[in-house]
Design an enzyme around this catalytic site. Structure first.
Site, PDB file in Angstrom:
ATOM      1  N   GLU A  62       5.449  -5.538   5.746  1.00 49.75           N
ATOM      2  CA  GLU A  62       5.954  -4.977   4.404  1.00 49.75           C
ATOM      3  C   GLU A  62       5.800  -3.310   4.593  1.00 49.75           C
ATOM      4  O   GLU A  62       4.878  -2.931   5.721  1.00 49.75           O
ATOM      5  CB  GLU A  62       5.046  -5.274   3.200  1.00 49.75           C
ATOM      6  CG  GLU A  62       5.060  -6.694   3.063  1.00 49.75           C
ATOM      7  CD  GLU A  62       4.428  -7.065   1.823  1.00 49.75           C
ATOM      8  OE1 GLU A  62       3.811  -6.168   1.120  1.00 49.75           O
ATOM      9  OE2 GLU A  62       4.073  -8.438   1.786  1.00 49.75           O
ATOM     10  N   HIS A  75       3.741 -10.781   2.025  1.00 52.77           N
ATOM     11  CA  HIS A  75       3.499 -11.243   0.330  1.00 52.77           C
ATOM     12  C   HIS A  75       3.765 -13.033   0.513  1.00 52.77           C
ATOM     13  O   HIS A  75       4.371 -13.453   1.490  1.00 52.77           O
ATOM     14  CB  HIS A  75       4.678 -10.829  -0.536  1.00 52.77           C
ATOM     15  CG  HIS A  75       4.604 -11.052  -1.834  1.00 52.77           C
ATOM     16  ND1 HIS A  75       5.270 -12.286  -2.369  1.00 52.77           N
ATOM     17  CD2 HIS A  75       3.777 -10.622  -2.940  1.00 52.77           C
ATOM     18  CE1 HIS A  75       4.991 -12.149  -3.621  1.00 52.77           C
ATOM     19  NE2 HIS A  75       4.155 -11.298  -3.972  1.00 52.77           N
ATOM     20  N   SER A 110       1.134  -4.938  -0.751  1.00 50.48           N
ATOM     21  CA  SER A 110       0.911  -5.179  -2.139  1.00 50.48           C
ATOM     22  C   SER A 110      -0.499  -5.285  -2.949  1.00 50.48           C
ATOM     23  O   SER A 110      -0.856  -4.866  -3.852  1.00 50.48           O
ATOM     24  CB  SER A 110       1.865  -6.414  -2.622  1.00 50.48           C
ATOM     25  OG  SER A 110       1.226  -7.627  -1.931  1.00 50.48           O
ATOM     26  N   HIS A 121       7.074  -2.428  -2.930  1.00 48.88           N
ATOM     27  CA  HIS A 121       6.284  -1.484  -3.234  1.00 48.88           C
ATOM     28  C   HIS A 121       6.543  -0.024  -2.965  1.00 48.88           C
ATOM     29  O   HIS A 121       5.482   0.576  -3.170  1.00 48.88           O
ATOM     30  CB  HIS A 121       4.559  -1.989  -2.748  1.00 48.88           C
ATOM     31  CG  HIS A 121       4.509  -3.200  -3.719  1.00 48.88           C
ATOM     32  ND1 HIS A 121       3.748  -3.261  -5.146  1.00 48.88           N
ATOM     33  CD2 HIS A 121       4.491  -4.449  -3.361  1.00 48.88           C
ATOM     34  CE1 HIS A 121       3.744  -4.411  -5.356  1.00 48.88           C
ATOM     35  NE2 HIS A 121       4.143  -5.404  -4.471  1.00 48.88           N
ATOM     36  N   LYS A 161       9.716  -3.025 -10.522  1.00 48.10           N
ATOM     37  CA  LYS A 161       8.356  -2.302 -10.080  1.00 48.10           C
ATOM     38  C   LYS A 161       8.490  -0.941 -10.633  1.00 48.10           C
ATOM     39  O   LYS A 161       8.794  -0.539 -11.710  1.00 48.10           O
ATOM     40  CB  LYS A 161       7.660  -2.462  -8.784  1.00 48.10           C
ATOM     41  CG  LYS A 161       7.274  -3.901  -8.498  1.00 48.10           C
ATOM     42  CD  LYS A 161       7.000  -4.208  -6.991  1.00 48.10           C
ATOM     43  CE  LYS A 161       6.366  -5.482  -6.946  1.00 48.10           C
ATOM     44  NZ  LYS A 161       7.622  -6.690  -6.932  1.00 48.10           N
ATOM     45  N   ASN A 201       3.025  -2.532 -12.329  1.00 52.06           N
ATOM     46  CA  ASN A 201       3.961  -1.770 -11.050  1.00 52.06           C
ATOM     47  C   ASN A 201       4.655  -0.754 -11.525  1.00 52.06           C
ATOM     48  O   ASN A 201       5.484  -0.590 -10.811  1.00 52.06           O
ATOM     49  CB  ASN A 201       4.502  -2.911 -10.486  1.00 52.06           C
ATOM     50  CG  ASN A 201       3.422  -3.852  -9.505  1.00 52.06           C
ATOM     51  OD1 ASN A 201       2.314  -3.578  -9.256  1.00 52.06           O
ATOM     52  ND2 ASN A 201       3.946  -5.121  -9.417  1.00 52.06           N
ATOM     53  N   ASP A 205       9.850  -5.308   4.111  1.00 51.30           N
ATOM     54  CA  ASP A 205      10.049  -5.607   2.598  1.00 51.30           C
ATOM     55  C   ASP A 205       9.331  -4.275   1.880  1.00 51.30           C
ATOM     56  O   ASP A 205       8.264  -3.879   2.245  1.00 51.30           O
ATOM     57  CB  ASP A 205       9.040  -6.754   2.351  1.00 51.30           C
ATOM     58  CG  ASP A 205       9.170  -6.988   0.630  1.00 51.30           C
ATOM     59  OD1 ASP A 205       9.635  -6.109  -0.083  1.00 51.30           O
ATOM     60  OD2 ASP A 205       8.816  -8.185   0.419  1.00 51.30           O
TER      61      ASP A 205
END
Length: 378
Positions: free
Chosen positions: A166, A122, A170, A199, A230, A35, A196
């Site tokens: 998110e 997640h 992910s 990423h 990440k 990542n 979230d």
């Protein structure tokens, strides 16, 4: 012990037995599973620059206590202040994205709260929901119509509603409709919106501050979660929230209260990298170009699955056995792309998860695409 052995045998037979992978020789393998989206972790000169300052060599390598007990706070405070300047609201450090989601959701929700989460959030979010013991429902992935029907059905039944999604997912690399989520949050009495950005932070948005910060609906996002492990090439996480929420989390988030804090040196390293990441828009542009190039090759191989031109792209293969076999053949060709299997993804969507880095070149992308096409044709 027999029970555990039987479970392991069952996982092995189904192609779902996990093992810790062996270290790969960096020069021999191109890593499409990391990542490290901006390529910072692969640049030793950045670390050399950081430690060139003799003052940094004196910063402790351990906190030796939880954040609430630690005598030394200066590095944490400096990082939180800088993040607060950038996000326009108070920020709070957490030990990891997992700690952030489990601790915050469990603290923010109770039996009078309805949690409504995207189907593909997640595992850390799911664990936070379970720990909260709050009632919850899942809406179909990115289906705001389904979310709206759930919210309408729940109207008046709960003191508050926590909508969780998110910004960049992910496993699929696709994006949430932040404006749409914000609109539903505004129309729902007592609702909070929790996004979230694990990423997205570092890799998306002006200055790498994520998709929420760049949105015209930024003020409607009550909780933003970002991680440093990440694109930031560091460790830890943070949330950007209203002052009352930050104070509440300091008093009620068990993962913060009862965990040894990150080493002070890690907080200083993150703050050092933050200033660099703010200026890496050219790397983010390059990363987007790589995403578009890879999608052109992958989409014809996945006619039933829409691939987003992102720094995360899946090649859905449909079975654990096929994903493992495909991954091994790519590794034989010097390309590390690890398989993702149930329960991380739903049964029947086992895949290779391809992560891109700004350190990669178009030649790296073309090489991967050619190998995938060759294996697919066999």
């Amino acid at each position: 012990m027999k029970k555990y052995a039987d479970i392991l045998d069952s996982l092995r037979l189904g192609g779902n037995l996990r093992t810790i992978p062996e270290e790969c020789v960096a020069e021999a393998v191109t890593d499409f599973s990391s990542n490290d989206y901006l390529g910072l972790a692969a640049r030793p000169e950045v670390q050399e620059e950081f430690f060139a300052d003799p003052q940094r060599r004196r910063i402790p390598m351990t906190s030796s206590a939880s954040r609430l007990l630690s005598a030394r706070q200066r590095e944490y405070d400096a990082l939180e202040r800088r993040l607060g300047e950038l996000y326009g609201r108070p920020c709070l450090l957490m030990n990891s994205g997992y700690h952030a989601n489990t601790g915050m959701i469990a603290a923010l929700a109770d039996s009078r709260t309805l949690i409504v989460a995207d189907k593909l959030v997640h595992a850390s979010i799911i664990d936070g929901i379970v720990l909260s013991k709050a009632p919850f429902e899942r809406f179909r992935h990115n289906d705001l119509g389904h979310l709206e029907r759930i919210l309408a059905k729940a109207a008046g039944k709960y003191e508050s509603v926590l909508i969780v999604a998110e910004s960049v997912y992910s496993m699929d690399g696709d994006r949430a409709d932040i404006s749409g989520l914000a609109a539903l949050r505004r129309r729902t009495p007592g609702a909070m919106l929790y996004i979230d950005e694990a990423h997205a932070v570092g890799a998306e948005g002006p200055g790498g501050l994520g998709l929420c910060r760049a949105s015209e609906c930024y003020a409607d996002v009550d909780v933003i979660v970002g991680t440093f492990g990440k694109a930031f090439a560091s460790m830890g996480a943070f949330c950007a929230v209203l002052p009352v929420v930050r104070d509440y989390l300091v008093n009620r988030s068990r993962s913060l209260i009862f965990s040894t804090a990150l080493p002070p040196i890690t907080a200083e390293w993150t703050r050092f990298l933050l200033e660099k990441i703010l200026l890496m828009d050219s790397e983010r542009d390059h990363l987007r170009q790589l995403g578009h190039r890879l999608r052109e090759s992958l989409q014809p191989l996945s006619p039933d699955f829409t691939i987003t031109p992102s720094h995360i792209q899946p090649l859905v293969l449909g079975s654990a056995e096929k994903a493992v076999s495909f991954s091994r053949r790519l590794l034989d060709a010097g390309l590390k792309v690890l398989p993702i299997r149930t329960p991380t993804v739903p049964p029947g969507t086992e895949r290779l998860r391809i992560s891109l880095s700004a350190a990669m070149t178009t030649a790296d992308i073309d090489r991967l695409a050619n190998e995938i096409s060759r294996i697919s044709a066999d």
